[in-house]
Write a protein that holds these residues in place. Structure first.
Motif, PDB file in Angstrom:
ATOM      1  N   LEU A 179       0.521  -1.568   0.223  1.00 13.19           N
ATOM      2  CA  LEU A 179      -0.041  -0.366  -0.256  1.00 13.19           C
ATOM      3  C   LEU A 179       1.014   0.798   0.035  1.00 13.19           C
ATOM      4  N   LEU A 180       1.620   1.406   0.966  1.00 14.30           N
ATOM      5  CA  LEU A 180       2.629   2.480   0.967  1.00 14.30           C
ATOM      6  C   LEU A 180       3.587   2.630  -0.178  1.00 14.30           C
ATOM      7  N   VAL A 181       3.783   0.946  -1.063  1.00 14.79           N
ATOM      8  CA  VAL A 181       4.513   1.440  -2.188  1.00 14.79           C
ATOM      9  C   VAL A 181       3.959   1.686  -3.327  1.00 14.79           C
ATOM     10  N   ARG A 182       2.226   2.213  -3.115  1.00 15.83           N
ATOM     11  CA  ARG A 182       1.581   1.402  -4.442  1.00 15.83           C
ATOM     12  C   ARG A 182       0.786   3.714  -4.273  1.00 15.83           C
ATOM     13  N   TYR A 183       0.859   4.081  -3.070  1.00 12.90           N
ATOM     14  CA  TYR A 183       0.430   5.671  -3.052  1.00 12.90           C
ATOM     15  C   TYR A 183       1.724   6.161  -2.353  1.00 12.90           C
ATOM     16  N   GLY A 184       2.797   6.043  -2.577  1.00 11.35           N
ATOM     17  CA  GLY A 184       4.243   6.993  -2.326  1.00 11.35           C
ATOM     18  C   GLY A 184       5.192   7.898  -3.211  1.00 11.35           C
ATOM     19  N   GLY A 185       4.227   7.596  -4.595  1.00 13.50           N
ATOM     20  CA  GLY A 185       4.907   8.426  -5.743  1.00 13.50           C
ATOM     21  C   GLY A 185       3.101   9.809  -5.186  1.00 13.50           C
ATOM     22  N   VAL A 186       2.457   9.377  -5.042  1.00 16.14           N
ATOM     23  CA  VAL A 186       0.918  10.439  -5.682  1.00 16.14           C
ATOM     24  C   VAL A 186       1.012  12.057  -5.489  1.00 16.14           C
ATOM     25  N   ALA A 187       1.962  11.902  -4.440  1.00 10.66           N
ATOM     26  CA  ALA A 187       2.248  13.471  -4.443  1.00 10.66           C
ATOM     27  C   ALA A 187       3.776  13.793  -5.189  1.00 10.66           C
ATOM     28  N   VAL A 188       4.006  13.273  -6.053  1.00 10.98           N
ATOM     29  CA  VAL A 188       5.464  13.366  -7.126  1.00 10.98           C
ATOM     30  C   VAL A 188       5.302  15.245  -7.643  1.00 10.98           C
ATOM     31  N   ALA A 189       3.848  14.782  -8.658  1.00 14.61           N
ATOM     32  CA  ALA A 189       3.766  15.563  -9.747  1.00 14.61           C
ATOM     33  C   ALA A 189       3.710  17.202  -8.665  1.00 14.61           C
ATOM     34  N   ASP A 190       2.557  17.181  -8.000  1.00 16.84           N
ATOM     35  CA  ASP A 190       2.309  18.105  -7.143  1.00 16.84           C
ATOM     36  C   ASP A 190       3.736  18.894  -6.258  1.00 16.84           C
ATOM     37  N   SER A 191       4.440  17.795  -5.784  1.00 15.85           N
ATOM     38  CA  SER A 191       6.020  18.558  -4.756  1.00 15.85           C
ATOM     39  C   SER A 191       6.321  19.187  -5.541  1.00 15.85           C
ATOM     40  N   ILE A 250       0.629   9.451   5.183  1.00 18.92           N
ATOM     41  CA  ILE A 250       0.408   9.142   6.239  1.00 18.92           C
ATOM     42  C   ILE A 250      -0.640   8.582   7.224  1.00 18.92           C
ATOM     43  N   ARG A 251      -2.078   8.615   6.354  1.00 20.81           N
ATOM     44  CA  ARG A 251      -3.163   7.919   7.259  1.00 20.81           C
ATOM     45  C   ARG A 251      -3.042   6.417   6.774  1.00 20.81           C
ATOM     46  N   ILE A 252      -2.528   6.102   5.335  1.00 20.66           N
ATOM     47  CA  ILE A 252      -2.174   4.696   5.284  1.00 20.66           C
ATOM     48  C   ILE A 252      -1.277   4.028   6.487  1.00 20.66           C
ATOM     49  N   ALA A 253      -0.038   4.535   6.586  1.00 20.62           N
ATOM     50  CA  ALA A 253       0.965   4.355   7.759  1.00 20.62           C
ATOM     51  C   ALA A 253      -0.095   4.087   9.306  1.00 20.62           C
ATOM     52  N   VAL A 254      -1.037   5.635   9.601  1.00 18.55           N
ATOM     53  CA  VAL A 254      -1.760   5.260  10.827  1.00 18.55           C
ATOM     54  C   VAL A 254      -3.010   3.645  10.445  1.00 18.55           C
ATOM     55  N   ALA A 255      -3.327   3.959   9.736  1.00 22.47           N
ATOM     56  CA  ALA A 255      -3.878   2.591  10.056  1.00 22.47           C
ATOM     57  C   ALA A 255      -3.906   1.329   9.925  1.00 22.47           C
ATOM     58  N   MET A 256      -2.187   1.237   8.791  1.00 20.01           N
ATOM     59  CA  MET A 256      -1.325  -0.288   9.259  1.00 20.01           C
ATOM     60  C   MET A 256      -1.164   0.191  10.689  1.00 20.01           C
ATOM     61  N   TRP A 257      -0.496   0.760  11.441  1.00 19.89           N
ATOM     62  CA  TRP A 257      -0.581  -0.068  13.020  1.00 19.89           C
ATOM     63  C   TRP A 257      -1.418   0.005  13.914  1.00 19.89           C
ATOM     64  N   GLY A 258      -2.444   0.810  13.721  1.00 22.76           N
ATOM     65  CA  GLY A 258      -3.748   0.101  14.126  1.00 22.76           C
ATOM     66  C   GLY A 258      -3.891  -1.440  14.280  1.00 22.76           C
ATOM     67  N   VAL A 259      -4.045  -1.964  12.766  1.00 20.74           N
ATOM     68  CA  VAL A 259      -4.419  -3.742  12.340  1.00 20.74           C
ATOM     69  C   VAL A 259      -3.685  -4.383  13.161  1.00 20.74           C
ATOM     70  N   GLY A 260      -2.251  -3.596  12.859  1.00 19.78           N
ATOM     71  CA  GLY A 260      -1.350  -4.813  12.875  1.00 19.78           C
ATOM     72  C   GLY A 260      -1.182  -4.948  14.609  1.00 19.78           C
ATOM     73  N   PHE A 261      -1.330  -3.477  15.457  1.00 18.12           N
ATOM     74  CA  PHE A 261      -0.824  -4.181  16.733  1.00 18.12           C
ATOM     75  C   PHE A 261      -2.160  -5.267  17.211  1.00 18.12           C
ATOM     76  N   THR A 262      -4.003  -4.601  16.794  1.00 15.37           N
ATOM     77  CA  THR A 262      -4.673  -5.528  16.723  1.00 15.37           C
ATOM     78  C   THR A 262      -4.771  -7.104  16.896  1.00 15.37           C
ATOM     79  N   LEU A 263      -4.214  -7.509  15.555  1.00 15.65           N
ATOM     80  CA  LEU A 263      -4.015  -8.710  15.022  1.00 15.65           C
ATOM     81  C   LEU A 263      -2.631  -9.210  16.448  1.00 15.65           C
TER      82      LEU A 263
END
Length: 583
Positions: A179-191, A250-263
């Motif tokens: 997921l991080l890799v998939r959306y990791g470049g979403v802001a390159v053009a805007d940056s 950042i939002r993906i990372a926060v969501a993944m942290w919650g899912v991972g710790f719950t698991l």
């Protein structure tokens, strides 16, 4: 540029500047791996401590385990300190190398490129875009590659503890990273758009500061401020848009942290109730899960920097891909001493505009001085720019000696041809550096001899620190005459074969002008010279006269012959007054 191309470009840039410093990179890699290994061992010590305490083991064992844990923790912190120092040092050195290479590359590009961009924009491209890469160079290896190694190590330890759980957490880690890799470049053009808006703002500020006197005197302050606010507004919205896109990671990372710790909690509780894990084993599971989530979070943070870096890499790569159109290989083609100059049917136009020079042909013999006359826009300055190869002619041939200029390396050519203009560029640096252009090979005795030879004895003797005296920016602490004489001293030190003068004495008082005239006479001795003349007094010193009208040679010949010929254009100009004729 797609994501794969961006990654390849980043990898090439990283390898290009890190490879020369491989010993530091090797030490950094070793220290990083040692730190990761100790981090993986540390939870095992706590596990043994918990299990030993639960089984009421000998207190000495508990003390030994506690001391070992504290020792490992201390070593880990020391290794982290060394890692931070080495990575920061490596980052600063590599980005400084990149800045130097980029500045050198841009200075070698043609005048056409520089005419299209403001100095402020280029400064921001060199410094701002590279600064955006500093964290990429400084932290990428430590945080991203180190985090990847740590993730692999944690998964290996989890599989060692309980392979079902290890595989489950491995699947979670792969999904999170995907997921991080998939959306990791979403802001390159805007940056990239953000960096471009920032560069435009710096270019605007630089231009307006350079013309601040004219802006104030002509009532343009309000208009300038309005344009400034518009540039700020474009930067603001570009930055907001880029930041919103970067927040996705950042939002993906926060969501993944919650899912991972719950698991991890669910798996740990289930395994403990089934008797598959001890209390220490459950602790290890949760601790390794936290260790697994931390590097994923660090990777998400770095992906934000990576998007900014990707935009910087893209813009820097675009600059490096620009190649100068003016090239040449000849470096030893010219003889020593004064050289003849030949123009053979030379024509030139700026960027598909009207021809500035049209079929110009003449030959200036070695050691002679040419007075170049013509109205504003007639092509005088363009002719000298072609001689320096700031541009190449659209057609025709220019020769220095017997060599076609297009076969010569521009840098070599410009060491043999020098120019002094009315607008002298001086730097906030010592007198020595201003005269030698920071060439440490020149001896102090040689520099002082030239200063005295051109008539700056009194000025030099008044300097508080001699050659080490620092000049104000732009030569603000010098008179116009002193600045011109320092420009002459530069030419003396470079010892060129050809000197071009854009009459430097046209705006000086009579006393300073006489001093400059003597220095000019000394400068032209033993050299071929071209003087772009604006005043009658100047052309009295030259050997030949050439008058240009609308890009063509209207008249050319030895000055004495043209003076004696009552029908010559030059003779007519002398009668009517040169100043009036070319005003």
């Amino acid at each position: 540029m797609n994501s794969q191309s961006r990654l390849r470009a980043q990898a090439r840039l990283l390898a290009r500047y890190v490879a020369p410093r491989w010993p530091v990179a090797a030490v950094l890699s070793f220290v990083l791996l040692a730190s990761i290994a100790l981090q993986l061992v540390s939870p095992q010590i706590i596990k043994r401590f918990i299990d030993a305490a639960q089984s009421q083991a000998d207190p000495g064992q508990l003390v030994n385990a506690a001391v070992l844990f504290l020792g490992v923790g201390l070593v880990v912190q020391l290794l982290r300190l060394v890692t931070t120092y080495l990575s920061t040092d490596l980052g600063f050195r590599t980005t400084n190398d990149l800045r130097a290479d980029l500045a050198r590359h841009l200075l070698g590009l043609d005048m056409t490129f520089h005419k299209e961009r403001t100095p402020g924009e280029l400064i921001e491209r060199i410094d701002g875009d590279v600064t955006a890469l500093s964290n990429f160079f400084t932290q990428f290896v430590v945080r991203v590659l180190g985090s990847m190694v740590l993730i692999v190590g944690v998964l290996a330890m989890l599989i060692r503890e309980e392979w079902h759980m290890g595989l489950a957490m491995a699947g979670f880690a792969v999904a999170a990273l995907a997921l991080l890799v998939r959306y990791g470049g979403v802001a390159v053009a805007d940056s990239a758009a953000e960096r471009e808006a920032n560069a435009e703002l710096y270019g605007f500020v630089e231009e307006r500061l350079a013309g601040i006197d004219d802006i104030r005197s002509n009532g343009g302050v309000g208009y300038t401020l309005r344009r400034y606010y518009e540039a700020l507004r474009r930067l603001y919205w570009a930055a907001i848009t880029a930041w919103k896109k970067r927040l996705i990671v950042i939002r993906i990372a926060v969501a993944m942290w919650g899912v991972g710790f719950t698991l991890a909690l669910a798996l740990g509780m289930t395994s403990f109730l089934r008797g598959l894990l001890t209390i220490g084993g459950v602790y290890v599971l949760l601790h390794y899960t936290e260790m697994l989530l931390d590097p994923i979070e660090r990777i998400s943070d770095q992906l934000q920097d990576l998007q900014r870096a990707a935009a910087g890499v893209q813009r820097i790569t675009e600059l490096f891909e620009l190649a100068p159109g003016i090239r040449g290989e000849g470096r030893d083609a010219l003889a020593e001493g004064p050289l003849p100059i030949g123009f053979d049917s030379v024509s030139f136009a700026y960027e598909d505009g009207e021809p500035v020079l049209d079929g110009v042909s003449f030959t200036l013999k070695a050691g002679r001085t040419l007075g170049l006359l013509g109205r504003t826009g007639s092509g005088k300055t363009t002719l000298t720019r072609l001689l320096f190869r700031l541009y190449d002619p659209s057609s025709g041939t220019i020769r220095l000696g017997d060599t076609d200029l297009t076969t010569m390396e521009p840098e070599y050519l410009r060491r043999r041809v020098a120019m002094v203009t009315q607008d002298v560029q001086l730097f906030r640096a010592s007198v020595r550096d201003n005269l030698t252009f920071f060439d440490a090979q020149r001896s102090d005795e040689e520099i002082i001899q030239v200063i005295r030879e051109i008539g700056l004895d009194d000025w030099y003797d008044s300097l508080p620190n001699g050659l080490d005296t620092e000049l104000a920016p732009g030569g603000g602490d010098l008179s116009a005459g002193q600045a011109q004489l320092l420009a002459f001293a530069r030419v003396f030190l470079s010892a060129p074969s050809v000197v071009v003068l854009d009459e430097p004495s046209s705006r000086l008082d009579p006393a300073t002008e006489r001093l400059l005239e003597r220095a000019m006479t000394r400068l032209l001795q033993g050299r071929t010279g071209i003087i772009i003349a604006h005043r009658l007094d100047t052309v009295q010193r030259v050997d030949d006269i050439m008058i240009i009208e609308e890009g063509r040679v209207a008249e050319y010949g030895p000055r004495p012959e043209l003076v004696r010929d009552p029908n010559s254009r030059f003779s007519s100009l002398l009668r009517t007054g040169l100043q009036e004729a070319f005003a």
